[in-house]
Design an enzyme around this catalytic site. Structure first.
Site, PDB file in Angstrom:
ATOM      1  N   HIS A   1       3.445   4.245  -2.416  1.00  0.00           N
ATOM      2  CA  HIS A   1       3.025   4.360  -3.816  1.00  0.00           C
ATOM      3  C   HIS A   1       1.548   4.692  -3.914  1.00  0.00           C
ATOM      4  O   HIS A   1       0.718   4.128  -3.187  1.00  0.00           O
ATOM      5  CB  HIS A   1       3.303   3.040  -4.545  1.00  0.00           C
ATOM      6  CG  HIS A   1       2.790   3.003  -5.951  1.00  0.00           C
ATOM      7  ND1 HIS A   1       3.236   3.855  -6.938  1.00  0.00           N
ATOM      8  CD2 HIS A   1       1.855   2.211  -6.540  1.00  0.00           C
ATOM      9  CE1 HIS A   1       2.606   3.590  -8.069  1.00  0.00           C
ATOM     10  NE2 HIS A   1       1.762   2.604  -7.859  1.00  0.00           N
ATOM     11  N   SER A   2       1.209   5.637  -4.800  1.00  0.00           N
ATOM     12  CA  SER A   2      -0.170   5.929  -5.165  1.00  0.00           C
ATOM     13  C   SER A   2      -1.036   6.224  -3.923  1.00  0.00           C
ATOM     14  O   SER A   2      -0.769   7.163  -3.186  1.00  0.00           O
ATOM     15  CB  SER A   2      -0.740   4.755  -5.976  1.00  0.00           C
ATOM     16  OG  SER A   2      -1.969   5.078  -6.555  1.00  0.00           O
TER      17      SER A   2
END
Length: 423
Positions: A292-293
């Protein structure tokens, strides 16, 4: 009559101008005084005026909060959700209170990983000496020995630690959306081994020793009489005391020094270390990654450093609102081609879940995560991610089966030719 009127008018004008000049002079003096006052006010100190002490509860029970059966954080007495502004006009104190609760949440999630998910903690560096700063990751009991599948979870940057996607979601929404526990449980049900990385545990903080105030140098002698100088000093001292007493009780935060953790001084370094000392030694033929991210950026950096190993071992990668950039990270053409084939990025978008989106860079295909909230992209894409993994694994197994079939046919033909030659 006219002359008298003109004289009166002139007199009024002169009076008005005079009053305006006096008023302007008074305004100017007030402005100067206000500027002088503001120049002596430390706004940071002013914001700390009359703050309560930064002493907060150490447990959820002391905070009077608990997670209900739906995984939502609720007040024990009122049943209300967490309230950030516990005290009006004390934003810094409220923020410190929120951070204190966040630290308790971190320990609560660790406990869930160990007791609910049955994961074990692995300390890194693996060869840490006594007293050396350390971090850790979590692994399932079969993470290194599962011969088939291994799932690796990498969160984004910030305060989140192992097992968390977003602290804000855990506190304000629920455990399912904010933690990685649903991914861990689903992976175990589907026969994966699991590794939960901890890329934001980068340093160990120690309190700095108190600074010794320097001895003030003697002041130059003054020509003023001693009695007059003393009265002046007393007057100035009284004014300063009254001024600062008005904005008293500033809370000075403890100054700390950060000691980097070897092998985990950054998210990128942590992911590389875990790959070298754990993932590369795992028996799983098929490694799957959810990043994520900023975790996506760290994965791309891993590819830059271990391109051949990653291509040989990783089956598929699911990115959620990844912050990677193949141009700024200087990725190779081979890496870009592999990412286009083996990665998918679910990004924040108002479009329905799984809607194909235009790719801004020539790397992995982009799909809508079905939400415009960055922190929710992993949770909303949960089912789509595991579907993508299943399809990627099936495609790989079908390809291997076809290759094995072709190889067997080739061997059979060669054997037949040899038999014919013998006759």
């Amino acid at each position: 009559m006219l002359c008298h009127l003109c004289a009166s008018t002139i007199t009024l004008c002169i009076l008005w101008i005079t009053m305006a000049q006096v008023s302007g002079q008074e305004d100017k003096e007030k402005t100067t005084a206000l500027k002088d006052l503001l120049s002596r006010i430390d706004l940071d100190e002013l914001m700390k005026k009359d703050e309560p002490p930064f002493t907060f509860p150490k447990t959820l029970e002391e905070f009077e909060y608990a997670f209900d059966e739906d995984g939502q954080l609720r007040h024990i007495k009122t049943g209300e959700r967490f309230v950030f502004n516990a005290r009006e006009d004390l934003h810094r104190w409220n923020q410190k209170r929120y951070e204190a609760l966040g630290e308790i949440i971190t320990q609560y999630v660790y406990k869930l990983l160990e007791e609910k998910c049955k994961l074990r903690k692995e300390v890194i560096p693996v060869d840490a000496s006594d007293g050396e700063p350390t971090s850790f990751i979590y692994m399932s009991s079969d993470a290194l020995t599962n011969p088939s599948k291994l799932l690796i979870l990498i969160q984004g940057s910030g305060v989140v630690r192992a097992g968390q996607w977003a602290r804000r979601l855990i506190i304000n929404q629920d455990l399912n959306s904010g933690t990685q526990i649903p991914f861990i449980e689903r992976a175990m049900e589907d026969g994966y081994g699991v590794m939960v990385l901890n890329p934001n545990e980068n340093f160990f903080e120690v309190e700095k020793p108190a600074k010794i105030s320097p001895i003030p140098s003697p002041t130059e002698p003054s020509d003023e009489p001693a009695e007059k100088r003393e009265r002046k000093d007393n007057k100035e001292g009284k004014k300063k005391k009254e001024f600062y007493e008005k904005y008293r009780n500033p809370q000075k935060e403890t100054e700390t020094e950060r000691i980097p953790i070897r092998g985990s001084a950054s998210s990128e370094e942590h992911v590389l270390y875990v790959w070298d000392y754990f993932v590369s030694k795992a028996l799983a033929k098929n490694v799957f990654i959810v990043a994520h991210s900023y975790g996506g950026l760290s994965f791309v950096e891993l590819m830059n450093q271990r391109e051949i190993q990653v291509k040989n071992k990783v089956c598929a990668v699911a990115l959620t609102d990844s912050s990677h950039n193949i141009w700024l990270q200087d990725t190779s053409k081979g890496t870009q081609d592999w990412m286009h084939q083996c990665c998918q990025n679910w990004v924040s978008s108002p479009e329905p879940l799984d809607t194909p989106l235009d790719s801004m860079l020539p790397d992995c295909p982009r799909f809508s995560a079905g939400t415009e909230r960055h922190e929710l992209t992993s949770w909303i894409s949960f089912k789509s991610i595991f579907k993508f993994f299943s399809e990627a694994l099936k495609a790989k197994e079908d390809e291997e089966q076809e290759e094995n079939s072709n190889t067997r046919i080739l061997y059979e033909r060669e054997a037949l030719i040899l038999c014919c030659l013998d006759f």
